[in-house]
Design an enzyme around this catalytic site. Structure first.
Site, PDB file in Angstrom:
ATOM      1  N   SER A 139      17.794 -31.005  -3.717  1.00 19.27           N
ATOM      2  CA  SER A 139      17.735 -29.719  -4.153  1.00 19.27           C
ATOM      3  C   SER A 139      17.873 -28.387  -3.660  1.00 19.27           C
ATOM      4  O   SER A 139      18.063 -27.803  -2.767  1.00 19.27           O
ATOM      5  CB  SER A 139      15.780 -29.923  -4.225  1.00 19.27           C
ATOM      6  OG  SER A 139      15.924 -27.552  -4.913  1.00 19.27           O
ATOM      7  N   LYS A 211      11.210 -35.456  -6.313  1.00 20.63           N
ATOM      8  CA  LYS A 211      12.105 -34.169  -7.180  1.00 20.63           C
ATOM      9  C   LYS A 211      11.318 -34.061  -8.497  1.00 20.63           C
ATOM     10  O   LYS A 211      11.801 -33.061  -9.076  1.00 20.63           O
ATOM     11  CB  LYS A 211      13.837 -34.950  -6.997  1.00 20.63           C
ATOM     12  CG  LYS A 211      14.743 -34.474  -7.074  1.00 20.63           C
ATOM     13  CD  LYS A 211      14.893 -32.694  -6.292  1.00 20.63           C
ATOM     14  CE  LYS A 211      15.679 -31.926  -7.120  1.00 20.63           C
ATOM     15  NZ  LYS A 211      16.451 -31.380  -8.431  1.00 20.63           N
ATOM     16  N   HIS A 214       9.129 -31.761  -7.924  1.00 18.57           N
ATOM     17  CA  HIS A 214       9.811 -30.607  -7.604  1.00 18.57           C
ATOM     18  C   HIS A 214      10.368 -30.016  -8.817  1.00 18.57           C
ATOM     19  O   HIS A 214      10.177 -29.059  -9.231  1.00 18.57           O
ATOM     20  CB  HIS A 214      10.911 -31.187  -7.562  1.00 18.57           C
ATOM     21  CG  HIS A 214      11.951 -29.470  -6.648  1.00 18.57           C
ATOM     22  ND1 HIS A 214      12.298 -29.635  -7.713  1.00 18.57           N
ATOM     23  CD2 HIS A 214      11.640 -29.334  -5.776  1.00 18.57           C
ATOM     24  CE1 HIS A 214      13.096 -28.093  -7.119  1.00 18.57           C
ATOM     25  NE2 HIS A 214      12.143 -28.047  -5.938  1.00 18.57           N
ATOM     26  N   ASN A 215      11.088 -30.684  -9.926  1.00 18.15           N
ATOM     27  CA  ASN A 215      11.917 -30.422 -10.748  1.00 18.15           C
ATOM     28  C   ASN A 215      10.290 -29.756 -12.051  1.00 18.15           C
ATOM     29  O   ASN A 215      10.417 -28.800 -13.039  1.00 18.15           O
ATOM     30  CB  ASN A 215      12.518 -31.056 -11.490  1.00 18.15           C
ATOM     31  CG  ASN A 215      13.778 -30.890 -11.005  1.00 18.15           C
ATOM     32  OD1 ASN A 215      13.978 -30.668 -10.233  1.00 18.15           O
ATOM     33  ND2 ASN A 215      14.975 -30.818 -11.714  1.00 18.15           N
ATOM     34  N   GLU A 218       9.303 -26.771 -11.076  1.00 19.07           N
ATOM     35  CA  GLU A 218      10.551 -25.484 -10.545  1.00 19.07           C
ATOM     36  C   GLU A 218       9.954 -24.961 -12.739  1.00 19.07           C
ATOM     37  O   GLU A 218      10.108 -24.321 -12.945  1.00 19.07           O
ATOM     38  CB  GLU A 218      10.801 -26.453 -10.536  1.00 19.07           C
ATOM     39  CG  GLU A 218      12.730 -25.284 -11.147  1.00 19.07           C
ATOM     40  CD  GLU A 218      14.243 -26.306 -11.213  1.00 19.07           C
ATOM     41  OE1 GLU A 218      14.005 -26.930  -9.338  1.00 19.07           O
ATOM     42  OE2 GLU A 218      14.635 -26.417 -11.545  1.00 19.07           O
TER      43      GLU A 218
END
Ligand code: 6PG
Length: 509
Positions: A139, A211, A214-215, A218
């Site tokens: 990232s 991840k 995480h997105n 986000e």
């Protein structure tokens, strides 16, 4: 050069923006890189850029390869090869080409794309015995890849032992004392001090799952900022530059984050063609590549509520239906908001700041609960303090607020939910009146705030003493004899009322 022969330390396949910048970052850290792309001008562009950026460094630190066979022959064994190709079929395409070119059992292939975590698990199994399929989501976008990303590696621990020194070198760094990112964006001058934003996440698939979450966070983080922009511009009539100034101020306080900083910058930018604010010249239809959607789908499968992340995905979907929106814009009535005094306007800016903070905490709470539930399901031992730590620099959701999450998990390693942490429970309890006021003001002025409001519903749902699921259970029992539990019996004991007959109550074995 880290080895003592003429061979390269690491190969990079796929020299798009991310692959090229990862290659330059690795080379800046003293490793010798062999690079290949099917689009050969990209190879020359990389070698030229490396030379032009740092002519003082070894000109041979990046070797452009004409094909995969040459790349394999140029690497020290066991080989380490980084894939930076689009998720999906291209990953398997390159793996097939590597096998055809003679990759060996101990060689390591690292998928750095945003692959679906279940595909990663399947790939590790299917390539077993041919080579070690490892993964490490990256990232940080273009600049992160070049000068220090956050890296989320997972898979075979033997591969991690080999990759770890390189990963620690190229990762973003956090100042050990302040917990803040050390940012130095100078080609050829890597950051060598501080705590690297990478840690071994867990077995195959774990890194890509983390991840993906995480997105998802986000998406929600971005949408929250966009909703604040909507309220400030449409609700208060602020210009883009004025909203930008508010965001710049927020970025100095509790809402400090990379996304808030870039939003402040974006809102100050004039369009080079018309000189109007650039943001006002951009069509209001959002794109997406799918990781937020995967997060929402995962939450539905798990039965782990992540409404704010899901609303962020829906907000993008609604935005793309521009034609329908235009039709409904002329058909559906809204409200004519009353005028606000200067004091009321100033107060709204402050309450909105608190509302965004509270909603942001809920997004993270949803993300961390998702990771916890999937870890339990998959048998992964995830270290949540370590995950929050590696998101403090390099990645897109980096924010000083992550330090509070680190502390929450350090204080209680078994913390079941972020809203149970003393800091967050107290902060949200104190700020919830402002949160409610921000939502009601937006609603009364007809401004959609799906993420801010769904986060509030999430908060209220969890803190409510009872939920109306009692009526729901009765409805299910009424039309489908689905039974219900009683508050005065063992919850395992089920009952059915004979709704269409004599309305007698039966205990169901
Ligand atoms: C990152 C980003 C990166 C990318 C997303 C954007 O962590 O560096 O998340 O992975 O920008 O793919 O996703 P969308 O195109 O779906 O917004």
């Amino acid at each position: 050069m880290k080895n003592h022969n003429n061979l390269s330390d690491i190969g990079v396949i796929g020299l798009g923006v991310m692959g090229k910048n990862l290659a330059l970052n690795i080379a800046d850290n003293g490793y010798r890189v062999s690079a290949f792309d099917v689009d050969s001008p990209k190879i020359n562009a990389l070698v030229t850029q490396a030379h032009n950026e740092s002519p003082q460094l070894d000109p041979h630190r990046i070797l452009g390869c004409l094909d995969i066979k040459q790349l394999l022959a140029s690497l020290d064994k066991p080989r380490v090869i980084v894939l930076s190709v689009p998720a999906g079929d291209p990953v398997d395409g390159v793996c097939a080409a590597l096998m055809a070119a003679g990759i060996e059992t101990d060689d390591i292939v690292i998928d750095t794309g945003n692959s679906l975590w279940t595909d990663t698990i399947a790939r590790e199994l299917s390539y077993q015995g041919q080579f070690i399929f490892f993964s490490s989501a990256v990232s940080g976008g273009e600049v992160g890849a070049r000068f220090g990303p956050s890296l989320m590696p997972s898979g075979d621990p033997r591969a991690w032992a080999r990759v770890a020194p390189i990963w620690r070198a190229i990762a973003a760094k956090v100042d050990n004392h302040t917990g803040l990112p050390i940012e130095r964006f100078e080609p050829g001058v890597p950051v060598t001090e501080g705590e690297p934003c990478t840690t071994y996440i867990g077995p195959s698939g774990a890194g890509h799952y983390v991840k993906m979450v995480h997105n998802g966070i986000e998406y929600a983080d971005m949408q929250l900022i966009c909703e604040a922009y909507h309220v400030l511009s449409d609700g208060l009539g602020m210009s883009a530059a004025e909203v930008g100034a508010v965001f710049a101020k927020w970025a100095q306080g509790q809402l400090n984050s990379y996304l808030m900083e870039i939003s402040a910058d974006i809102l100050q930018q004039a369009d080079p063609l018309t000189d109007k604010p650039l943001v006002e010249m951009i069509l209001d239809t959002a794109g997406q590549k799918g990781t937020g959607l995967w997060t929402a789908v995962s939450s539905l499968h798990l039965g782990c509520p992540a409404p704010t992340i899901a609303e962020a995905v829906y907000a993008r979907a609604v935005s793309t239906q521009k034609t329908l929106r235009s039709q409904l814009n002329g058909r559906l009535q809204g409200v004519s908001p009353s005028a606000m005094s200067d004091d009321e306007r100033a107060a709204l800016v402050d309450i909105l700041e608190d509302a965004i903070y509270c909603a942001k905490v809920c997004c993270y709470a949803q993300g961390f609960q998702l990771m916890a539930m999937t870890a339990a399901e998959q048998g992964w031992q995830l270290d949540f303090a370590a995950i929050a730590k590696i998101w403090r620099a390099g990645c897109i959701i980096r924010a000083t607020f992550l330090q509070s999450i680190v502390s929450a998990y350090q204080t209680d390693e078994q913390l079941e939910h972020l809203l149970l942490a003393e800091t967050f429970a107290t902060r949200l309890s104190n700020k919830q009146p402002q949160w409610r006021q921000a939502v009601s003001t937006a609603v009364l002025r007809g401004i959609p705030v799906p993420c801010i409001s769904s986060a509030l519903a999430y908060y209220d749902s969890y803190r409510a003493k009872t939920l109306p699921a009692n009526l729901l259970q009765a409805q299910r029992d009424y039309f489908g004899a689905h039974t219900f539990a009683r508050i005065d019996s063992d919850p395992q004991q089920k009952f059915h009322l004979d709704w269409s007959g004599d309305r007698s109550l039966k205990s169901v074995p």
